[in-house]
Design a protein around this motif. Structure first.
Motif, PDB file in Angstrom:
ATOM      1  N   LEU A 111       0.833  -1.212   0.000  1.00 56.12           N
ATOM      2  CA  LEU A 111       0.000   0.000   0.000  1.00 56.12           C
ATOM      3  C   LEU A 111       0.864   1.257   0.000  1.00 56.12           C
ATOM      4  O   LEU A 111       0.554   2.232  -0.698  1.00 56.12           O
ATOM      5  CB  LEU A 111      -0.941   0.010   1.202  1.00 56.12           C
ATOM      6  CG  LEU A 111      -2.057  -1.023   1.201  1.00 56.12           C
ATOM      7  CD1 LEU A 111      -2.963  -0.821   2.413  1.00 56.12           C
ATOM      8  CD2 LEU A 111      -2.861  -0.984  -0.081  1.00 56.12           C
ATOM      9  N   ILE A 112       1.924   1.229   0.769  1.00 53.84           N
ATOM     10  CA  ILE A 112       2.825   2.385   0.795  1.00 53.84           C
ATOM     11  C   ILE A 112       3.471   2.575  -0.574  1.00 53.84           C
ATOM     12  O   ILE A 112       3.553   3.702  -1.082  1.00 53.84           O
ATOM     13  CB  ILE A 112       3.868   2.235   1.926  1.00 53.84           C
ATOM     14  CG1 ILE A 112       3.163   2.380   3.286  1.00 53.84           C
ATOM     15  CG2 ILE A 112       4.997   3.252   1.777  1.00 53.84           C
ATOM     16  CD1 ILE A 112       4.027   2.042   4.487  1.00 53.84           C
ATOM     17  N   LEU A 113       3.910   1.480  -1.190  1.00 55.06           N
ATOM     18  CA  LEU A 113       4.494   1.571  -2.534  1.00 55.06           C
ATOM     19  C   LEU A 113       3.463   2.070  -3.556  1.00 55.06           C
ATOM     20  O   LEU A 113       3.807   2.851  -4.461  1.00 55.06           O
ATOM     21  CB  LEU A 113       5.065   0.221  -2.960  1.00 55.06           C
ATOM     22  CG  LEU A 113       6.331  -0.210  -2.225  1.00 55.06           C
ATOM     23  CD1 LEU A 113       6.660  -1.665  -2.548  1.00 55.06           C
ATOM     24  CD2 LEU A 113       7.504   0.701  -2.555  1.00 55.06           C
ATOM     25  N   ASP A 114       2.212   1.645  -3.418  1.00 53.16           N
ATOM     26  CA  ASP A 114       1.149   2.147  -4.300  1.00 53.16           C
ATOM     27  C   ASP A 114       0.998   3.661  -4.141  1.00 53.16           C
ATOM     28  O   ASP A 114       0.852   4.384  -5.131  1.00 53.16           O
ATOM     29  CB  ASP A 114      -0.191   1.473  -3.997  1.00 53.16           C
ATOM     30  CG  ASP A 114      -0.248   0.015  -4.416  1.00 53.16           C
ATOM     31  OD1 ASP A 114       0.617  -0.436  -5.208  1.00 53.16           O
ATOM     32  OD2 ASP A 114      -1.173  -0.689  -3.947  1.00 53.16           O
ATOM     33  N   ALA A 161       1.943  10.854   4.777  1.00 51.92           N
ATOM     34  CA  ALA A 161       2.938  11.004   5.849  1.00 51.92           C
ATOM     35  C   ALA A 161       2.314  10.724   7.209  1.00 51.92           C
ATOM     36  O   ALA A 161       2.893   9.991   8.028  1.00 51.92           O
ATOM     37  CB  ALA A 161       3.544  12.408   5.817  1.00 51.92           C
ATOM     38  N   LEU A 162       1.139  11.269   7.460  1.00 49.85           N
ATOM     39  CA  LEU A 162       0.504  11.064   8.762  1.00 49.85           C
ATOM     40  C   LEU A 162       0.084   9.609   8.952  1.00 49.85           C
ATOM     41  O   LEU A 162       0.234   9.052  10.050  1.00 49.85           O
ATOM     42  CB  LEU A 162      -0.683  12.006   8.941  1.00 49.85           C
ATOM     43  CG  LEU A 162      -1.223  12.128  10.362  1.00 49.85           C
ATOM     44  CD1 LEU A 162      -0.126  12.503  11.353  1.00 49.85           C
ATOM     45  CD2 LEU A 162      -2.343  13.144  10.412  1.00 49.85           C
ATOM     46  N   ALA A 163      -0.387   8.971   7.907  1.00 45.76           N
ATOM     47  CA  ALA A 163      -0.748   7.548   8.006  1.00 45.76           C
ATOM     48  C   ALA A 163       0.480   6.717   8.349  1.00 45.76           C
ATOM     49  O   ALA A 163       0.414   5.810   9.191  1.00 45.76           O
ATOM     50  CB  ALA A 163      -1.391   7.062   6.704  1.00 45.76           C
ATOM     51  N   GLU A 164       1.598   7.025   7.722  1.00 42.98           N
ATOM     52  CA  GLU A 164       2.842   6.321   8.070  1.00 42.98           C
ATOM     53  C   GLU A 164       3.227   6.569   9.525  1.00 42.98           C
ATOM     54  O   GLU A 164       3.628   5.647  10.235  1.00 42.98           O
ATOM     55  CB  GLU A 164       3.993   6.759   7.161  1.00 42.98           C
ATOM     56  CG  GLU A 164       3.916   6.222   5.770  1.00 42.98           C
ATOM     57  CD  GLU A 164       5.104   6.612   4.923  1.00 42.98           C
ATOM     58  OE1 GLU A 164       5.342   5.909   3.927  1.00 42.98           O
ATOM     59  OE2 GLU A 164       5.812   7.603   5.244  1.00 42.98           O
ATOM     60  N   ILE A 207      10.754  10.831   9.871  1.00 38.48           N
ATOM     61  CA  ILE A 207       9.986  11.944  10.448  1.00 38.48           C
ATOM     62  C   ILE A 207      10.620  13.270  10.043  1.00 38.48           C
ATOM     63  O   ILE A 207       9.923  14.235   9.690  1.00 38.48           O
ATOM     64  CB  ILE A 207       9.890  11.798  11.985  1.00 38.48           C
ATOM     65  CG1 ILE A 207       9.244  10.462  12.370  1.00 38.48           C
ATOM     66  CG2 ILE A 207       9.125  12.979  12.590  1.00 38.48           C
ATOM     67  CD1 ILE A 207       7.929  10.144  11.700  1.00 38.48           C
ATOM     68  N   HIS A 208      11.937  13.327  10.040  1.00 38.68           N
ATOM     69  CA  HIS A 208      12.641  14.527   9.577  1.00 38.68           C
ATOM     70  C   HIS A 208      12.280  14.809   8.113  1.00 38.68           C
ATOM     71  O   HIS A 208      11.989  15.960   7.747  1.00 38.68           O
ATOM     72  CB  HIS A 208      14.155  14.326   9.741  1.00 38.68           C
ATOM     73  CG  HIS A 208      14.950  15.493   9.276  1.00 38.68           C
ATOM     74  ND1 HIS A 208      15.451  15.581   7.991  1.00 38.68           N
ATOM     75  CD2 HIS A 208      15.315  16.634   9.903  1.00 38.68           C
ATOM     76  CE1 HIS A 208      16.087  16.723   7.859  1.00 38.68           C
ATOM     77  NE2 HIS A 208      16.027  17.377   9.003  1.00 38.68           N
ATOM     78  N   ASP A 209      12.283  13.775   7.283  1.00 39.70           N
ATOM     79  CA  ASP A 209      11.906  13.926   5.872  1.00 39.70           C
ATOM     80  C   ASP A 209      10.473  14.423   5.732  1.00 39.70           C
ATOM     81  O   ASP A 209      10.189  15.294   4.903  1.00 39.70           O
ATOM     82  CB  ASP A 209      12.033  12.602   5.119  1.00 39.70           C
ATOM     83  CG  ASP A 209      13.462  12.129   4.942  1.00 39.70           C
ATOM     84  OD1 ASP A 209      14.413  12.897   5.230  1.00 39.70           O
ATOM     85  OD2 ASP A 209      13.638  10.962   4.514  1.00 39.70           O
TER      86      ASP A 209
END
Length: 189
Positions: free
Chosen positions: A6-9, A47-50, A79-81
Motif C-alpha cells: 500500500l505504501i508503494l502504491d 505522511a501522517l498515516a505512516e 519523520i525529519h523527511d
C-alpha cells in the motif's frame, strides 16, 4: 494485502501526480492548482498515516529483532523527511500558481519527497518485509487503508520533533510496570 504494498502504491501515485504537473501548460493555472491541491493533501495524508501506523510497527519489530538502533535511525530520518516535505508544500503555497517561483517550489517538494521515498523503499519497507510476518503486514494494511479512507478530505500538517516522536512511539511499546494501576491516565503504584 500488505502495508508495504500500500505504501508503494501511494509512492507510485505521488510520482504520477508530480509527472502530470510537469506536463500541463503553465497557463492552465486552474488545472495546475487542482492537481497540486490533490497532491499536497495526499502527501500530507500519506505522511501522517505512516506516522500513525507504519513507523510505530517498524520500531516494534525492529526492537524485537534486536535492531533497535537501525530502526530508530530509519524512523528519525523518516519523520525529519516528512517535516521537510511539509515545509516544501507550505513553500509552494507562497507563490502564484504557474510562475517560475511556483514551479521551483514544486520541484523542491518533488525532490524532498523523492529522496524520502527512495530511502524508505531501500530501508524501512525492506526491513519491515524481512522482520514482520505477512499476517501482521496484512493487519497494518487494513488499518492504513482505513486511516487514509477516513481522512480522505485531508489532515492538518504538523511538523514533529523526530527524537520526541521516536521516544513517544517506543514508550507506547513498553509494557506497563507490574503492580501499577492506570487511573485517569496516570500510572499509580
Amino acid at each position: 494485502m500488505d502495508i508495504t504494498d500500500l505504501i508503494l502504491d501511494d509512492h507510485r501515485e505521488q510520482r504520477r501526480l508530480f509527472a502530470i504537473l510537469e506536463q500541463i501548460d503553465r497557463a492552465e493555472t486552474g488545472v495546475l492548482s487542482a492537481i497540486w491541491g490533490r497532491l499536497a493533501a495526499f502527501l500530507e495524508l500519506h505522511a501522517l498515516a505512516e506516522e500513525e501506523i507504519f513507523y510505530p510497527a517498524l520500531l516494534q519489530v525492529g526492537i524485537a529483532a534486536r535492531r533497535t538502533a537501525r530502526v530508530e535511525d530509519e524512523t528519525f530520518d523518516a519523520i525529519h523527511d516528512h517535516n521537510e516535505i511539509r515545509d516544501a508544500i507550505a513553500e509552494v503555497a507562497q507563490h502564484q500558481v504557474g510562475t517560475d517561483a511556483w514551479y521551483a517550489a514544486v520541484a523542491a517538494a518533488n525532490l524532498a519527497n523523492s529522496d524520502h521515498m527512495a530511502e524508505e523503499e531501500r530501508e524501512g519497507l525492506t526491513d519491515f518485509r524481512r522482520l514482520a510476518r505477512l499476517t501482521r503486514r496484512h493487519q497494518l494494511a487494513v488499518a492504513f487503508a482505513a486511516y487514509e479512507a477516513r481522512n480522505y478530505a485531508g489532515v492538518e500538517p504538523v511538523d514533529k520533533d523526530p527524537a520526541a516522536y521516536v521516544r513517544a512511539a517506543e514508550q507506547k511499546l513498553r509494557p506497563p510496570v507490574r503492580g501499577s494501576l492506570n487511573v485517569g491516565g496516570l500510572k499509580q503504584n
